[in-house]
Design a protein around this motif. Structure first.
Motif, PDB file in Angstrom:
ATOM      1  N   GLN A  55       0.970  -0.503  -0.565  1.00 36.43           N
ATOM      2  CA  GLN A  55       0.024   0.325  -0.490  1.00 36.43           C
ATOM      3  C   GLN A  55       0.552   0.923  -0.213  1.00 36.43           C
ATOM      4  N   ASN A  56       0.103   2.413  -0.232  1.00 38.92           N
ATOM      5  CA  ASN A  56       0.775   3.698  -0.547  1.00 38.92           C
ATOM      6  C   ASN A  56       0.973   4.009   1.189  1.00 38.92           C
ATOM      7  N   VAL A  57       2.252   4.977   1.728  1.00 43.63           N
ATOM      8  CA  VAL A  57       2.876   5.069   2.498  1.00 43.63           C
ATOM      9  C   VAL A  57       2.853   6.581   2.801  1.00 43.63           C
ATOM     10  N   THR A  58       3.363   7.049   4.357  1.00 43.45           N
ATOM     11  CA  THR A  58       4.353   8.345   4.412  1.00 43.45           C
ATOM     12  C   THR A  58       4.765   8.373   5.635  1.00 43.45           C
ATOM     13  N   MET A  59       6.180   8.846   5.204  1.00 38.80           N
ATOM     14  CA  MET A  59       6.771   8.660   6.318  1.00 38.80           C
ATOM     15  C   MET A  59       7.741  10.003   7.579  1.00 38.80           C
ATOM     16  N   VAL A  74      14.713   1.258   3.415  1.00 42.21           N
ATOM     17  CA  VAL A  74      15.102   2.257   2.330  1.00 42.21           C
ATOM     18  C   VAL A  74      14.303   2.487   1.115  1.00 42.21           C
ATOM     19  N   ILE A  75      14.520   3.768   0.519  1.00 43.17           N
ATOM     20  CA  ILE A  75      13.663   4.312  -0.055  1.00 43.17           C
ATOM     21  C   ILE A  75      14.594   4.492  -1.813  1.00 43.17           C
ATOM     22  N   TYR A  76      13.576   3.737  -2.609  1.00 39.01           N
ATOM     23  CA  TYR A  76      14.112   3.477  -3.904  1.00 39.01           C
ATOM     24  C   TYR A  76      12.885   5.029  -4.712  1.00 39.01           C
ATOM     25  N   LEU A  77      13.899   6.145  -5.105  1.00 38.38           N
ATOM     26  CA  LEU A  77      13.201   6.653  -5.724  1.00 38.38           C
ATOM     27  C   LEU A  77      12.491   6.663  -7.253  1.00 38.38           C
ATOM     28  N   GLY A 103       7.052   9.600   0.507  1.00 38.25           N
ATOM     29  CA  GLY A 103       5.771   8.907   0.525  1.00 38.25           C
ATOM     30  C   GLY A 103       5.684   7.833  -0.934  1.00 38.25           C
ATOM     31  N   GLY A 104       5.276   6.616  -0.795  1.00 35.73           N
ATOM     32  CA  GLY A 104       6.125   5.521  -1.825  1.00 35.73           C
ATOM     33  C   GLY A 104       4.602   4.130  -1.132  1.00 35.73           C
ATOM     34  N   ARG A 105       4.679   3.099  -2.646  1.00 36.24           N
ATOM     35  CA  ARG A 105       4.732   2.040  -2.147  1.00 36.24           C
ATOM     36  C   ARG A 105       5.597   1.182  -0.693  1.00 36.24           C
ATOM     37  N   LEU A 106       5.033   0.840  -0.062  1.00 39.19           N
ATOM     38  CA  LEU A 106       5.436  -0.437   1.216  1.00 39.19           C
ATOM     39  C   LEU A 106       5.560  -0.962   0.522  1.00 39.19           C
ATOM     40  N   GLU A 107       6.784  -2.003  -0.075  1.00 39.22           N
ATOM     41  CA  GLU A 107       7.684  -3.280   0.277  1.00 39.22           C
ATOM     42  C   GLU A 107       8.170  -3.537   1.584  1.00 39.22           C
ATOM     43  N   VAL A 108       7.642  -5.027   1.721  1.00 41.18           N
ATOM     44  CA  VAL A 108       7.905  -5.822   3.507  1.00 41.18           C
ATOM     45  C   VAL A 108       8.606  -7.347   2.438  1.00 41.18           C
ATOM     46  N   GLY A 109       9.923  -6.991   3.522  1.00 39.88           N
ATOM     47  CA  GLY A 109      10.724  -8.921   3.855  1.00 39.88           C
ATOM     48  C   GLY A 109      11.975  -8.720   3.219  1.00 39.88           C
ATOM     49  N   LEU A 121      14.926  -5.454   4.697  1.00 42.77           N
ATOM     50  CA  LEU A 121      13.496  -5.631   4.980  1.00 42.77           C
ATOM     51  C   LEU A 121      12.603  -5.010   4.747  1.00 42.77           C
ATOM     52  N   LEU A 122      12.838  -3.541   4.789  1.00 44.35           N
ATOM     53  CA  LEU A 122      11.779  -3.079   4.449  1.00 44.35           C
ATOM     54  C   LEU A 122      11.890  -1.720   3.643  1.00 44.35           C
ATOM     55  N   ARG A 123      10.870  -1.300   2.387  1.00 39.18           N
ATOM     56  CA  ARG A 123      11.813  -0.363   1.444  1.00 39.18           C
ATOM     57  C   ARG A 123      10.111   0.158   0.922  1.00 39.18           C
ATOM     58  N   ILE A 124      10.523   1.301   0.352  1.00 33.92           N
ATOM     59  CA  ILE A 124       9.115   2.320   0.025  1.00 33.92           C
ATOM     60  C   ILE A 124       9.779   2.675  -1.235  1.00 33.92           C
ATOM     61  N   VAL A 125       9.308   2.139  -1.725  1.00 27.90           N
ATOM     62  CA  VAL A 125       9.447   2.053  -3.751  1.00 27.90           C
ATOM     63  C   VAL A 125       8.846   3.330  -4.246  1.00 27.90           C
ATOM     64  N   ASP A 126       8.479   3.128  -5.628  1.00 29.87           N
ATOM     65  CA  ASP A 126       8.114   4.028  -6.300  1.00 29.87           C
ATOM     66  C   ASP A 126       8.280   5.432  -5.570  1.00 29.87           C
TER      67      ASP A 126
END
Length: 152
Positions: free
Chosen positions: A60-64, A104-107, A123-129, A141-146
């Motif tokens: 899902q999309n998240v903000t941090m 980790v943030i992937y722009l 802001g972006g999509r949360l990837e877990v694992g 372990l955690l990434r926010i992508v796009d």
């Protein structure tokens, strides 16, 4: 103050403004806020387990909000978001060494990096694992992508 009749152009502009406002509200409502305290349910000698909130928000999309760790190289399309400002990048050799206060943030596109002491919102999509970036070997372990970011 003089009241004038509403013209067709005025109605169209008003309608467009209402549509834009609704879209912006929808975009912000579509992103769930996530904090560093929300990331893990428990941290122990056997490792870390993700919180129910993180599991629910996976994909899902998240903000941090946090701080940008100094990037490994100027042309990198990713950076590490940290809970507190850091002087060095917290690059980890494996997910077993993964700190509990970084993501980790992937722009989605290249952006100018901020100073390490500037609070930013991502802001972006949360990837877990666990995942290893094939280009850099960076393990996360955690990434926010796009993702995109701005000063908070």
């Amino acid at each position: 103050m003089e009241c004038r009749p509403i013209t067709r152009r005025g109605m169209l502009l008003g309608s467009a403004t209402l549509c834009l406002a609704a879209a912006l509200r929808g975009a912000s409502a579509a992103s769930s806020p996530l904090t560093f305290d929300d990331l893990y349910a428990k941290i122990g000698v056997l490792g870390m387990s993700f919180s129910d909130k993180v599991k629910m928000l996976a994909g899902q999309n998240v903000t941090m909000q946090g701080f940008m760790a100094p990037p490994l190289k100027a042309e990198a399309k990713f950076f590490v978001l940290t809970e507190i400002p850091m002087a060095l990048c917290p690059f980890c050799s494996s997910d077993a060494d993964w700190p509990d206060n970084i993501v980790v943030i992937y722009l989605d596109q290249a952006q100018t990096f901020e100073q390490a002491n500037a609070l930013i919102e991502v802001g972006g999509r949360l990837e877990v694992g666990s995942w290893t970036d094939p280009e850099t070997g960076f393990v996360s372990l955690l990434r926010i992508v796009d993702a995109h970011f701005q000063r908070a």
